[in-house]
Scaffold this motif. Structure first.
Motif, PDB file in Angstrom:
ATOM      1  N   ASP A  74      -6.992   5.004   1.676  1.00 21.24           N
ATOM      2  CA  ASP A  74      -7.724   6.729   1.717  1.00 21.24           C
ATOM      3  C   ASP A  74      -7.058   6.995   3.326  1.00 21.24           C
ATOM      4  O   ASP A  74      -7.467   5.835   3.410  1.00 21.24           O
ATOM      5  N   SER A  75      -5.937   8.281   2.813  1.00 17.63           N
ATOM      6  CA  SER A  75      -5.176   8.019   4.262  1.00 17.63           C
ATOM      7  C   SER A  75      -5.292   8.410   5.234  1.00 17.63           C
ATOM      8  O   SER A  75      -4.371   8.660   6.460  1.00 17.63           O
ATOM      9  N   THR A  76      -6.617   9.429   5.591  1.00 13.13           N
ATOM     10  CA  THR A  76      -6.766  10.435   6.240  1.00 13.13           C
ATOM     11  C   THR A  76      -6.441   9.720   7.323  1.00 13.13           C
ATOM     12  O   THR A  76      -5.836  10.069   8.405  1.00 13.13           O
ATOM     13  N   ALA A  77      -6.872   8.234   7.957  1.00 11.63           N
ATOM     14  CA  ALA A  77      -6.008   7.644   8.855  1.00 11.63           C
ATOM     15  C   ALA A  77      -5.709   6.615   9.364  1.00 11.63           C
ATOM     16  O   ALA A  77      -5.212   6.138  10.201  1.00 11.63           O
ATOM     17  N   LEU A  78      -4.785   6.825   8.318  1.00  7.65           N
ATOM     18  CA  LEU A  78      -3.290   5.918   8.325  1.00  7.65           C
ATOM     19  C   LEU A  78      -2.082   6.851   8.659  1.00  7.65           C
ATOM     20  O   LEU A  78      -1.963   7.947   8.726  1.00  7.65           O
ATOM     21  N   SER A  79      -1.135   5.849   9.130  1.00  7.52           N
ATOM     22  CA  SER A  79       0.119   6.895   8.999  1.00  7.52           C
ATOM     23  C   SER A  79       0.970   6.269   8.304  1.00  7.52           C
ATOM     24  O   SER A  79       0.293   5.465   7.320  1.00  7.52           O
ATOM     25  N   THR A  80       2.036   7.331   8.213  1.00  3.67           N
ATOM     26  CA  THR A  80       2.984   6.899   6.856  1.00  3.67           C
ATOM     27  C   THR A  80       3.345   5.873   6.582  1.00  3.67           C
ATOM     28  O   THR A  80       3.532   5.664   5.160  1.00  3.67           O
ATOM     29  N   SER A  81       3.875   5.199   7.856  1.00  2.65           N
ATOM     30  CA  SER A  81       4.202   3.819   7.429  1.00  2.65           C
ATOM     31  C   SER A  81       2.980   2.736   6.679  1.00  2.65           C
ATOM     32  O   SER A  81       3.272   1.936   6.197  1.00  2.65           O
ATOM     33  N   GLU A  82       1.892   2.923   7.282  1.00  7.50           N
ATOM     34  CA  GLU A  82       1.210   2.096   6.934  1.00  7.50           C
ATOM     35  C   GLU A  82       0.230   3.080   5.886  1.00  7.50           C
ATOM     36  O   GLU A  82      -0.247   1.666   4.535  1.00  7.50           O
ATOM     37  N   VAL A  83       0.304   3.538   5.462  1.00  7.14           N
ATOM     38  CA  VAL A  83       0.070   3.922   3.791  1.00  7.14           C
ATOM     39  C   VAL A  83       1.724   3.508   2.663  1.00  7.14           C
ATOM     40  O   VAL A  83       1.724   2.739   1.855  1.00  7.14           O
ATOM     41  N   PHE A  84       2.519   3.608   3.377  1.00  5.29           N
ATOM     42  CA  PHE A  84       3.906   3.141   2.606  1.00  5.29           C
ATOM     43  C   PHE A  84       3.805   1.580   2.440  1.00  5.29           C
ATOM     44  O   PHE A  84       3.879   0.874   1.303  1.00  5.29           O
ATOM     45  N   GLN A  85       3.613   0.530   2.982  1.00  6.22           N
ATOM     46  CA  GLN A  85       3.808  -0.909   2.784  1.00  6.22           C
ATOM     47  C   GLN A  85       2.732  -1.393   2.391  1.00  6.22           C
ATOM     48  O   GLN A  85       3.023  -1.928   1.519  1.00  6.22           O
ATOM     49  N   GLN A  86       1.233  -0.300   2.563  1.00  2.00           N
ATOM     50  CA  GLN A  86       0.230  -0.981   1.716  1.00  2.00           C
ATOM     51  C   GLN A  86       0.698  -0.473   0.225  1.00  2.00           C
ATOM     52  O   GLN A  86       0.584  -1.422  -0.276  1.00  2.00           O
ATOM     53  N   VAL A  87       1.444   0.808  -0.177  1.00  2.00           N
ATOM     54  CA  VAL A  87       1.669   0.479  -1.725  1.00  2.00           C
ATOM     55  C   VAL A  87       2.865   0.016  -1.872  1.00  2.00           C
ATOM     56  O   VAL A  87       1.866  -0.746  -3.326  1.00  2.00           O
ATOM     57  N   LEU A  88       3.678  -0.335  -1.047  1.00  2.00           N
ATOM     58  CA  LEU A  88       4.771  -1.311  -1.771  1.00  2.00           C
ATOM     59  C   LEU A  88       3.877  -1.990  -1.882  1.00  2.00           C
ATOM     60  O   LEU A  88       4.686  -3.368  -2.486  1.00  2.00           O
ATOM     61  N   THR A  89       3.274  -3.282  -1.220  1.00  2.00           N
ATOM     62  CA  THR A  89       2.763  -4.384  -1.306  1.00  2.00           C
ATOM     63  C   THR A  89       2.143  -4.712  -2.796  1.00  2.00           C
ATOM     64  O   THR A  89       1.812  -5.640  -3.404  1.00  2.00           O
ATOM     65  N   ILE A  90       1.742  -3.436  -2.293  1.00  2.00           N
ATOM     66  CA  ILE A  90       0.524  -3.535  -3.935  1.00  2.00           C
ATOM     67  C   ILE A  90       1.789  -3.579  -5.464  1.00  2.00           C
ATOM     68  O   ILE A  90       1.552  -3.694  -6.221  1.00  2.00           O
ATOM     69  N   VAL A  91       2.938  -2.800  -5.085  1.00  2.00           N
ATOM     70  CA  VAL A  91       4.083  -2.394  -6.181  1.00  2.00           C
ATOM     71  C   VAL A  91       4.791  -3.590  -6.421  1.00  2.00           C
ATOM     72  O   VAL A  91       5.183  -4.462  -7.568  1.00  2.00           O
ATOM     73  N   GLU A  92       4.950  -4.408  -5.204  1.00  2.00           N
ATOM     74  CA  GLU A  92       5.528  -5.242  -4.605  1.00  2.00           C
ATOM     75  C   GLU A  92       4.946  -7.060  -5.983  1.00  2.00           C
ATOM     76  O   GLU A  92       5.150  -7.611  -7.084  1.00  2.00           O
ATOM     77  N   GLY A  93       3.168  -6.695  -5.690  1.00  2.00           N
ATOM     78  CA  GLY A  93       2.569  -7.468  -6.558  1.00  2.00           C
ATOM     79  C   GLY A  93       2.368  -6.829  -8.155  1.00  2.00           C
ATOM     80  O   GLY A  93       1.848  -8.645  -8.531  1.00  2.00           O
ATOM     81  N   LYS A  94       2.404  -6.102  -8.521  1.00  2.00           N
ATOM     82  CA  LYS A  94       2.735  -5.700  -9.715  1.00  2.00           C
ATOM     83  C   LYS A  94       3.800  -5.848 -10.823  1.00  2.00           C
ATOM     84  O   LYS A  94       4.028  -6.416 -11.322  1.00  2.00           O
ATOM     85  N   LEU A  95       4.584  -6.065  -9.823  1.00  2.00           N
ATOM     86  CA  LEU A  95       6.075  -6.268 -10.483  1.00  2.00           C
ATOM     87  C   LEU A  95       6.386  -7.062  -9.787  1.00  2.00           C
ATOM     88  O   LEU A  95       7.908  -7.665 -11.023  1.00  2.00           O
ATOM     89  N   GLY A  96       6.976  -8.149  -9.357  1.00  2.00           N
ATOM     90  CA  GLY A  96       7.219  -9.321  -8.288  1.00  2.00           C
ATOM     91  C   GLY A  96       8.107  -8.346  -7.876  1.00  2.00           C
ATOM     92  O   GLY A  96       8.771  -7.478  -7.469  1.00  2.00           O
TER      93      GLY A  96
END
Length: 229
Positions: free
Chosen positions: A207-229
């Motif tokens: 839920d990005s309602t209260a998050l900045s674009t940078s905060e959402v990007f970091q969350q997604v990047l962490t998920i991606v790196e965790g999945k793809l290595g």
């Protein structure tokens, strides 16, 4: 032939949730190709209006869709990171209007149109990988995606974001009209019989309602790196 071993990062969610911006950034960071699937339906609506094809004429729209030459190009402009081309013409601004969004909701549920669009969408799956932004990327088009993220936010927050985007591009629209349009679009997308908007069972919901674009990007990047290595 599409290689199913090529990784796909599916980022779904309602309009204005920030999925487009995040998709651009992730694609740029990884050097992956980008698919803005929602833009395809907007493009179809635009092409239909340009060609005087009724938006409810399903067979004619499917035939029209088969003839479209669509390309997505990453730019070096942080304010406009993606340019969208239809038949060698830049239509980026034309498909970002409020009317284009409404047209997309009319076109998107049409089964034969979706069948043609799905083939087109899957053709973007090319090495080294694809970031696919849309409403049914993880649930229908790329069910085997290596990463599935569902971004959401309140309708009010999404309307404010879209309002700022359009004002920055000198496109005139009222905030109340945008909010109403987003609410209508949400209802149409979530209740349609074909590929309704929903999070995939294996998607990570943010839920990005209260998050900045940078905060959402970091969350997604962490998920991606965790999945793809």
């Amino acid at each position: 032939m599409v290689n199913s071993t090529i990784p796909v990062i599916a980022i779904d969610g309602p309009g204005g949730s920030g999925k487009g911006t995040i998709a651009y950034r992730i694609a740029g960071r990884l050097g992956f190709h980008l698919l803005d699937s929602g833009a395809i339906y907007r493009i179809i609506g635009l092409a239909a209006r340009q060609g005087d094809v009724p938006l409810h004429d399903e067979p004619a729209l499917a035939t029209l869709t088969e003839s479209l030459d669509i390309a997505f190009k990453l730019t070096d402009n942080p304010e406009n990171p993606l340019s969208i081309w239809l038949n060698a013409q830049d239509v980026t601004l034309q498909i970002r209007t409020n009317q284009a969004g409404v047209d997309a909701s009319i076109v998107a549920p049409l089964a034969s149109v979706r069948e043609v669009v799905m083939k087109l969408q899957r053709s973007f799956r090319q090495a080294p990988g694809l970031v696919a932004d849309g409403r049914d990327m993880g649930t229908v088009v790329f069910t085997d995606a290596a990463v599935k993220v569902y971004l959401t936010a309140t309708a009010e927050e999404r309307a404010k974001r879209r309002y700022k985007q359009l004002k920055d591009k000198d496109i005139s629209v009222s905030l109340q009209e945008l909010l109403k349009s987003i609410q209508i679009r949400d209802e149409l997308d979530m209740k349609r019989d074909v590929a309704p908007l929903r999070a995939a069972p294996d998607a990570v919901i943010i839920d990005s309602t209260a998050l900045s674009t940078s905060e959402v990007f970091q969350q997604v990047l962490t998920i991606v790196e965790g999945k793809l290595g």
